[in-house]
Enzyme design. Structure first.
Site, PDB file in Angstrom:
ATOM      1  N   LYS A 164       0.730  -1.194   0.236  1.00  0.00           N
ATOM      2  CA  LYS A 164      -0.039  -0.325   0.054  1.00  0.00           C
ATOM      3  C   LYS A 164       0.672   0.903   0.179  1.00  0.00           C
ATOM      4  CE  LYS A 164      -3.950  -2.563   0.784  1.00  0.00           C
ATOM      5  NZ  LYS A 164      -5.434  -1.823  -0.221  1.00  0.00           N
ATOM      6  N   GLU A 214      -2.887   1.012  -8.640  1.00  0.00           N
ATOM      7  CA  GLU A 214      -3.524   0.432  -8.795  1.00  0.00           C
ATOM      8  C   GLU A 214      -4.086   1.725  -8.155  1.00  0.00           C
ATOM      9  OE1 GLU A 214      -4.772  -2.739  -6.291  1.00  0.00           O
ATOM     10  OE2 GLU A 214      -6.365  -3.217  -6.255  1.00  0.00           O
ATOM     11  N   ASP A 239      -9.831  -0.356  -9.281  1.00  0.00           N
ATOM     12  CA  ASP A 239      -9.822  -1.357  -9.067  1.00  0.00           C
ATOM     13  C   ASP A 239     -11.600  -0.167  -8.566  1.00  0.00           C
ATOM     14  OD1 ASP A 239     -11.522  -2.102  -6.751  1.00  0.00           O
ATOM     15  OD2 ASP A 239      -9.121  -2.302  -5.285  1.00  0.00           O
ATOM     16  N   LYS A 263     -12.943  -7.490  -7.764  1.00  0.00           N
ATOM     17  CA  LYS A 263     -13.975  -8.223  -7.668  1.00  0.00           C
ATOM     18  C   LYS A 263     -15.531  -8.134  -7.230  1.00  0.00           C
ATOM     19  CE  LYS A 263     -10.462  -5.639  -4.061  1.00  0.00           C
ATOM     20  NZ  LYS A 263     -10.616  -4.565  -3.508  1.00  0.00           N
TER      21      LYS A 263
HETATM   22 MG    MG Z   1      -7.224  -1.991  -4.321  1.00  0.00          MG
END
Ligand code: MG
Length: 370
Positions: A164, A214, A239, A263
């Site tokens: 991250k 991302e 995302d 997702k």
């Molecule tokens: Mg993500």
């Protein structure tokens, strides 16, 4: 196929170690497991992956429960169904609430496959017997701690590491990871922590050969992302911005990204996830399957999805033991040589551990045909 009753199990699972992103820290995971049953007593399981707080998307565990109870469950219970792909249309009059819808739709897919005696991966068009597993590393207290976590995952054989980043913990951090792990397949997830004005800073990441960056910009944005992508060599992966196949089509048309993270929960179910996959295959855009700190039930659905041919990049799908002391499925999901075997039993291919689920349940409610 007709769904006679739906049971919601709200469970609380303790994470082995807290998971920290730019949205905040999770130490417990509350999640809704959704169990459906038909007249023959066969059951299907899904998982609503909404978090406790509305930071990743607007949904939470509690809003999802309400929407399921008041609107989604009544829309499908007792309705004759031929195929799970009919579910999105039945739920379409209710706007958004993708994760609540997805959890219910997943359960219908599982039930459908169990009735047909086929694995979920086969029903979706999966072609892979194994899925490459990537590990997502949360923000850590110190760089030393981060290096230790990465080292452990590399030793365990994970196929790529995702770290991250956020303003202030980005360039120097990636530079030091790269210096320590020069050949590591590495990507960075910003969870929307930057603005287009940060383009020059983000461009400096190009020299570290990241697989992708991302979701650098706003969750609702694909226009600024297109501008940013034109300034970066590193592919942008979207995302949060991609909620439907239509979103994906528009983002690809604008050039907002070079990769899409799919997702199941974020896009409202497996039917929509497959549509996004099919579109990306048609356009030659690689996809990978993202994770939401799921229990084994959600993870098993993701595993089946990730067996589709367009999922050419490692998934955020790790072993059950990465997050949990004990998982809600048997056997638990394991990673060997950086890969997870796609199960070949009917439905999700794992047994659900009802006794364990009962032991971590905070709230449970059954809804029947009236
Ligand atoms: Mg993500």
């Amino acid at each position: 196929m007709k769904i006679e009753c739906v049971t919601l199990h709200l469970i609380r699972m303790r994470l082995k170690t807290p998971f920290v992103t730019s949205y905040g820290a999770h130490s417990d995971r509350r999640t809704i497991l959704i169990e459906i049953a038909d007249a023959d007593g066969l059951t299907g399981w899904g998982e609503c992956v909404a978090f406790d707080t509305p930071h990743y998307t607007e949904e939470t565990v509690d809003t999802a429960w309400l929407i399921l109870e008041r609107f989604l469950i009544p829309a499908i219970v007792g309705v004759p169904l031929q195929h799970p792909s009919e579910i999105p249309e039945l739920l379409a009059p209710i706007r958004r609430h993708a994760m609540a819808k997805a959890g219910l739709e997943m359960a219908v897919w599982d039930l459908y496959c169990k009735r047909a005696g086929i694995p979920l991966s086969q029903a979706l068009g999966g072609v892979r017997g194994e899925v490459d597993s990537g590990a997502a590393v949360g923000l850590q207290a110190s760089e030393d701690a981060l290096f230790r976590v990465i080292e452990r995952f590399v030793e365990e054989g994970y196929r790529r590491i995702k770290t991250k980043i956020k303003p202030g913990a980005d360039l120097a951090l990636i530079e030091r990871i790269r210096a320590r792990f020069p050949d590591l397949p590495l990507m960075a997830d910003a969870n929307s922590a930057y603005r287009l004005a940060d383009a020059a800073r983000l461009r400096q990441l190009d020299k570290f050969d990241l697989m992708m960056i991302e979701q650098p910009l706003d969750v609702d944005d694909i226009v600024d992302h297109a501008q940013l992508q034109r300034q970066l060599r590193t592919p942008i992966c979207l995302d949060e911005s991609i909620l439907t196949a239509d979103d994906a089509r528009k983002a690809l048309q604008l050039g907002s990204c070079g990769v899409i993270n799919i997702k199941i929960g974020r896009v409202g179910g497996l039917t929509e996830a497959k549509k996004i996959h099919d579109l990306c295959v048609e356009r030659g855009v690689p996809v990978w399957c993202g994770g939401m700190l799921e229990t084994g039930i959600g993870r098993a659905h993701s595993l089946a999805l990730a067996s589709l041919p367009g999922f050419t990049l490692p998934a955020d799908l790790s072993a059950s033991s990465r997050y949990w002391e004990r998982d809600v499925i048997v056997p638990e999901i394991t990673v060997a040589g950086g890969r997870i075997r796609v199960p070949d039993g009917p439905g999700i291919g794992y047994e659900v551990d009802r006794a364990f689920i009962a032991s971590v349940t905070e709230r449970k409610q059954t809804y029947r045909m009236s």
